[in-house]
Enzyme design. Structure first.
Site, PDB file in Angstrom:
ATOM      1  N   ALA A 293     -40.249  46.341  32.858  1.00 45.91           N
ATOM      2  CA  ALA A 293     -40.687  47.439  33.730  1.00 45.91           C
ATOM      3  C   ALA A 293     -40.471  48.819  33.086  1.00 45.91           C
ATOM      4  O   ALA A 293     -40.258  49.811  33.784  1.00 45.91           O
ATOM      5  CB  ALA A 293     -39.980  47.366  35.093  1.00 45.91           C
ATOM      6  N   ARG A 294     -40.484  48.839  31.788  1.00 46.34           N
ATOM      7  CA  ARG A 294     -40.298  50.079  31.011  1.00 46.34           C
ATOM      8  C   ARG A 294     -38.949  50.746  31.253  1.00 46.34           C
ATOM      9  O   ARG A 294     -38.783  51.937  31.044  1.00 46.34           O
ATOM     10  CB  ARG A 294     -41.440  51.069  31.275  1.00 46.34           C
ATOM     11  CG  ARG A 294     -42.783  50.524  30.834  1.00 46.34           C
ATOM     12  CD  ARG A 294     -43.775  51.606  30.513  1.00 46.34           C
ATOM     13  NE  ARG A 294     -44.894  51.103  29.727  1.00 46.34           N
ATOM     14  CZ  ARG A 294     -45.896  50.388  30.201  1.00 46.34           C
ATOM     15  NH1 ARG A 294     -45.932  50.071  31.477  1.00 46.34           N
ATOM     16  NH2 ARG A 294     -46.861  49.978  29.414  1.00 46.34           N
TER      17      ARG A 294
END
Ligand SMILES: Cc1cc2nc3c(=O)[nH]c(=O)nc-3n(C[C@H](O)[C@H](O)[C@H](O)COP(=O)(O)O)c2cc1C
Length: 196
Positions: free
Chosen positions: A174-175
C-alpha cells in the site's frame, strides 16, 4: 521488524548488496550517478560500483568526460541503487574525491585487455564522427600496446563518493514504504525515519 536504526550503514549496505548479488540481477552493481557542474544543472547516468568500504563508494570513469568535468567544478554527487526483485532502493550523497593512483592502477590492471584498450580509445563524452572513427582508435591502441603492458590512461581514474547521507528504502504494501536515513555527524551516524 524493519530496518535497524542501530546498524552501521556501511555494514547494512554490504548485506543489502550481497542480497542484490544473489537475487538474479545481471548487474547488481549498476547504479545511477547524478552530478551537477558549476551551472547547478543535474545530469545522471548509470555506472558500476567497483568498491565499497567505510571510506566510501568507488566508481571508475574518464575524468575528462561530462561527469568528470562536472565533478571537477562541483565535487559532490549522488548515487541511487535500485534492486527491483528485492523491492529495495539505496540513496547515497556526499563529496567526491579521486582514489589514489595505486588503487586506480590496481583496478585498471584487473580489467580485461579489451576494456583497457577501450579506455584509451574512448574520448568519453566528446563528439564522435562515426563508429568507424572509434574502431580506428581501438585498432590504433591495440597495435600500439601489442602484447605488452597497458598502463592506466592519465585521464581515467576512480571517484570515491564519501557518504554524508545514506537512505535505505524498502518496499511495503500500500505504498507504506520504509525509509531510514543515516546522516554523518561528528559523533558518528545519526538516523531519521521519513514518511514514504
Ligand atoms: C549498466 C551501465 C553501466 C555503466 N558503467 C559505467 C562505468 O562504470 N563508468 C563509466 O564511465 N560509464 C559507464 N556507463 C556509461 C555511462 O552511463 C555514460 O554513458 C558515460 O559514462 C558517459 O557519461 P557522461 O557523458 O555523463 O560523462 C555505464 C552504462 C550502463 C548502461
Amino acid at each position: 521488524m524493519g530496518i535497524g536504526a542501530d546498524r552501521d550503514p556501511i555494514e547494512l549496505f554490504g548485506e543489502w548488496y550481497e542480497a542484490a548479488q544473489d537475487c538474479g540481477l545481471r548487474e547488481p552493481s549498476a547504479v545511477t550517478l547524478a552530478t551537477a557542474g558549476a551551472d547547478g544543472r543535474p545530469s545522471a547516468r548509470m555506472v558500476l560500483l567497483k568498491a565499497v568500504d567505510a571510506k566510501g563508494f568507488v566508481i571508475y570513469s574518464n575524468f575528462e568526460s561530462r561527469k568528470g568535468l562536472q565533478i571537477k567544478e562541483n565535487p559532490y554527487a549522488a548515487l541511487c541503487f535500485h534492486w527491483m526483485p528485492l523491492g529495495r532502493q539505496v540513496r547515497v550523497e556526499g563529496a567526491v574525491e579521486q582514489v589514489s593512483d595505486a588503487e586506480a592502477d590496481a583496478y585498471f590492471a584487473s580489467r580485461d585487455r579489451a576494456s583497457r584498450v577501450g579506455a584509451w580509445a574512448s574520448r568519453q563524452s566528446r563528439p564522435l564522427k562515426s563508429l568507424f572513427e572509434l574502431e580506428r582508435e581501438v585498432a590504433k591502441f591495440a597495435l600500439k600496446f601489442g602484447l605488452g603492458t597497458i598502463p592506466r590512461p592519465p585521464f581515467w581514474t576512480g571517484f570515491r563518493i564519501v557518504p554524508e547521507h545514506i537512505e535505505f528504502w524498502m518496499h511495503r504494501a500500500a505504498r507504506l514504504h520504509e525509509r531510514l536515513v543515516f546522516h554523518r555527524s561528528d559523533d558518528g551516524w545519526q538516523t531519521e525515519r521519513l514518511y514514504p
